[in-house]
Design an enzyme around this catalytic site. Structure first.
Site, PDB file in Angstrom:
ATOM      1  N   GLN A 266       0.830  -1.198   0.000  1.00  0.00           N
ATOM      2  CA  GLN A 266       0.000   0.000   0.000  1.00  0.00           C
ATOM      3  C   GLN A 266       0.866   1.250   0.000  1.00  0.00           C
ATOM      4  O   GLN A 266       0.587   2.216  -0.713  1.00  0.00           O
ATOM      5  CB  GLN A 266      -0.908  -0.013   1.238  1.00  0.00           C
ATOM      6  N   HIS A 269       2.143   2.978  -3.222  1.00  0.00           N
ATOM      7  CA  HIS A 269       1.225   3.676  -4.143  1.00  0.00           C
ATOM      8  C   HIS A 269       1.570   5.142  -4.298  1.00  0.00           C
ATOM      9  O   HIS A 269       1.526   5.699  -5.383  1.00  0.00           O
ATOM     10  CB  HIS A 269      -0.229   3.548  -3.667  1.00  0.00           C
ATOM     11  N   GLU A 333     -10.156   2.100   3.590  1.00  0.00           N
ATOM     12  CA  GLU A 333     -10.474   1.678   2.222  1.00  0.00           C
ATOM     13  C   GLU A 333     -10.219   0.164   2.083  1.00  0.00           C
ATOM     14  O   GLU A 333     -11.112  -0.582   1.705  1.00  0.00           O
ATOM     15  CB  GLU A 333      -9.586   2.456   1.246  1.00  0.00           C
ATOM     16  N   HIS A 334      -9.003  -0.261   2.396  1.00  0.00           N
ATOM     17  CA  HIS A 334      -8.658  -1.694   2.386  1.00  0.00           C
ATOM     18  C   HIS A 334      -8.446  -2.154   3.814  1.00  0.00           C
ATOM     19  O   HIS A 334      -7.741  -1.488   4.580  1.00  0.00           O
ATOM     20  CB  HIS A 334      -7.341  -1.935   1.634  1.00  0.00           C
ATOM     21  N   ASP A 367      -6.566  -6.030  -5.610  1.00  0.00           N
ATOM     22  CA  ASP A 367      -6.214  -4.944  -6.530  1.00  0.00           C
ATOM     23  C   ASP A 367      -6.307  -5.419  -7.973  1.00  0.00           C
ATOM     24  O   ASP A 367      -6.574  -4.634  -8.880  1.00  0.00           O
ATOM     25  CB  ASP A 367      -4.780  -4.477  -6.277  1.00  0.00           C
ATOM     26  N   HIS A 426     -53.669  18.650  -5.433  1.00  0.00           N
ATOM     27  CA  HIS A 426     -53.321  17.239  -5.275  1.00  0.00           C
ATOM     28  C   HIS A 426     -54.581  16.408  -5.027  1.00  0.00           C
ATOM     29  O   HIS A 426     -54.736  15.301  -5.534  1.00  0.00           O
ATOM     30  CB  HIS A 426     -52.360  17.055  -4.088  1.00  0.00           C
TER      31      HIS A 426
END
Lengths: 441, 441
Positions: A266, A269, A333-334, A367, A426
């Site tokens: 990770q 990245h 996220e992960h 991934d 209505h």
């Protein structure tokens, strides 16, 4: 060189409440006034000048002097010829798994008679046109082309436009083109950044206007998506984007080498990636710390990983339950769960984009090739946004069909509510129908 | 007084392309710099001062001098005692139908073995905390409390907070309280406007912070939702909101009295409501025009309806097919199909929030009691946003569990893709596991 001193171990229970908050805080996102203004100007210029501005920005930002934005067949074929058999097989395998898992998400319409003569239907329809943003720059990301292209293909969105910045030679990545071909994407456009998103939102001479824009990107892309989703272009977007994150929840059955390898996968990245270990085991934390140093120093992308590790944490909790609570609060996220009975523990964990269950499930599996989507909510948005899935390429709408008798049955409820809300017309829309002679329609 | 001259009939085929575009254009939304600045200041003050600011704004904007924001049990009971049996029965009936149709939308988790030893799961989890905004002011809207409260109840969101502005006497609408009670909403807060949305987004001493804010509102509420969905509060929102709309698609089987009644039921919502008739029948257009004049002049809310009709259109097309194309292009929030074989024709119509099929299905049916949700995308967003449904109260996330053998099978694909993308640590997270002795974890 990364050293042990660069990675601190934190005892959760010894922190004050505000220190705990700071420990789980995301690195601040630069959405500066200057960034906003730059992006606003790019959008305005694309809207006015179309392709001319798009080509100009591509020269300026991507250093690529191209004359034609959309790949023609000859260009595609030439690029496809460059793709190795090994690359094709890898993409094919990933495609098959992603396709299988997303086909399984195919929605079904729902029809119900709610009261006699009143039939309600919920229908799913594929979005007509979608734009798929694939980041470029130093890396080439065929995996992201699959993650966006496969669900768009399954849903059957009629217009699918892939945009990605060209390299300095003015070429698109051959592997991205191969992935796009598998997904049946016909329109491949060489442009990136805020200008590419603006082109998708308004359309240009070359780029078809789309209804929704998907995909990750840098700060310019993210800002453009935010602005365009609230302005007169009328587009929608997949989700807000932030730097990528991984939290590993480990107990003393975890293998520190595996944990460190995942954290580093990770961290590589980008310098703003955030990686966190949460464990009730002080011994695991120490062992992971040592492994991070060993493994990090052997990585080609050591500089990026080192910067990311600077804002990262190894957190020791007093119990596994406390580790679960910290994880839920961070909403990664992960999320990798490397514990005994990982599957059972994972059932308690609900605020994450995607969960990697057990010692042999590395994040890099998801991934690329397990079948799940890698476009996931970051920055704490795993509390209120969904992970990308097939449904994001559809919209839901409803129908109702009421018979005269069905309307008569509902009339008292409708007219009473209209009275309470002070909406006389209505009410009249009902009474005028029931007063009419049957068949007089 | 409304006269025939106030409502023009337009021949679609005689318009130029840009006139056609102008005919279907929405009234411009005022998102002025001043509105943005006002809302930004309100948000900032609520964030800093909490309840004090909330009470102050309630005095200032709602002219209500209250000391306590959240209703206590005694207040609730006193209000519930005021609800008539007729109102209760009307709300009960609507509740039952809305509940039935939304229960039918309950999602199911999906688990699939994508390749041997690789199991992927898509899970749905209810949002933890939701804020439900019910507009107030002149009208009282128990129907909106049902439309938001019922799905939140079915999903099982743990924290459900309803906010709605008090009247000038500092009281909440008894019927809204009754609807909220049916939906099991415990926290009812007397506040409205941008300040109420800000309170939900950040939390105050009285108002719990929530993850997602739902519900329609005026320009201030809409602006607050937009700003807060992109700032540090981290909330998400249901959808962008604009003025309400109805398009009636009619052929010569339509009853002009019914059509006019429906158009007026939409027009009475507000001066910025947009109502459109599209028909291949010139005779129907003329008859509807005459009926609009007759019926409008008999309405209590004639002034509002007249203003709305000023920006509305009666469009005559050359064929039913052209009428369908115009409808798809406009993408109305509400779409009434009053033609022969309305159900069949409706199958061609996909860009609408909700479709009212056939002569005996008035829009006000769906506003209240058929069972469908009345929170719908407006302003052209019916092209890329869903109508509100049960799924909006959940989020989706994924899990994957890979065995050692499963990983070995995926390894070639993952490592090759990692090579292509230049992510060495991604590759190592796989190889380090496969190099390890079996059981060494």
């Amino acid at each position: 060189m990364l050293t042990l001193q660069d990675i601190a171990i934190t005892q959760w229970s010894q922190l004050t409440r505000s220190e705990q908050q700071a420990t789980l805080a995301r690195p601040e996102q630069s959405r500066s006034a200057q960034l906003k203004e730059t992006v606003r100007n790019i959008i305005e210029r694309i809207k006015l000048e179309g392709d001319v501005a798009l080509l100009d920005y591509t020269r300026q930002f991507d250093c690529a002097d191209i004359e034609q934005l959309v790949l023609d067949d000859a260009q595609k074929q030439a690029l496809l010829a460059q793709v190795s058999d090994r690359a094709k097989a890898a993409i094919d395998k990933a495609y098959d798994n992603i396709r299988a898992f997303h086909v399984a998400q195919t929605p079904e319409d729902i029809t119900l008679t709610t009261s006699p003569g009143v039939q309600c239907t919920l229908k799913y329809t594929a979005l007509e046109s979608v734009g798929l943003y694939i980041p470029g720059g130093s890396a080439t990301l065929p995996s992201t082309a699959l993650m966006l292209g496969v669900p768009a293909q399954i849903a059957g969105c009629k217009t699918r436009v892939l945009v990605t910045p060209p390299n300095k030679q003015g070429e698109m990545s051959p592997e991205v083109v191969y992935a796009a071909e598998k997904c049946g994407i016909e329109t491949l456009v060489m442009c990136g950044g805020a200008q590419a998103v603006a082109a998708l939102a308004y359309g240009t001479e070359s780029v078809p206007k789309v209804d929704k824009v998907f995909g990750p990107g840098n700060a310019f892309v993210t800002e453009a998506k935010q602005q365009l989703s609230q302005n007169d272009s009328g587009i929608s977007i997949d989700m807000p984007a932030g730097p990528s994150e991984l939290l590993v929840l480990a107990d003393d059955t975890a293998n520190p080498r595996f944990v460190a390898a995942d954290l580093l996968s990770q961290a590589e990245h980008g310098p703003d990636s955030q990686v966190i270990l949460v464990t009730p085991s002080a011994a695991v934390a120490s062992a992971v710390q040592a492994e991070l140093v060993t493994q990090c120093n052997a990585l080609p992308r050591i500089d990026i990983a080192r910067q990311a590790l600077a804002s990262s944490r190894l957190i020791v909790t007093q119990s596994l339950a406390e580790a679960v609570a910290v994880t839920q609060r961070y909403a990664p996220e992960h999320l990798a769960v490397q514990t005994e009975d990982a599957a059972e523990l994972s059932a308690q964990l609900t605020t994450a984009g995607s969960i990697f269950v057990g010692h042999y499930t590395p994040e890099s599996g998801g991934d690329y090739a397990t079948g799940t989507n890698h476009v996931l909510p970051t920055y704490g948005y795993a509390k209120n946004y969904s992970s990308l899935g097939l449904l994001d390429f559809y919209r839901r709408y409803t129908l109702q069909e009421v018979t005269r008798e069905g309307l008569a049955e509902l009339a008292e409820s409708i007219t009473t509510l209209a009275d309470i809300e002070g909406l006389d017309a209505h009410k009249r829309a009902v009474t005028i129908r029931l007063e009419a002679q049957e068949g007089n329609s």
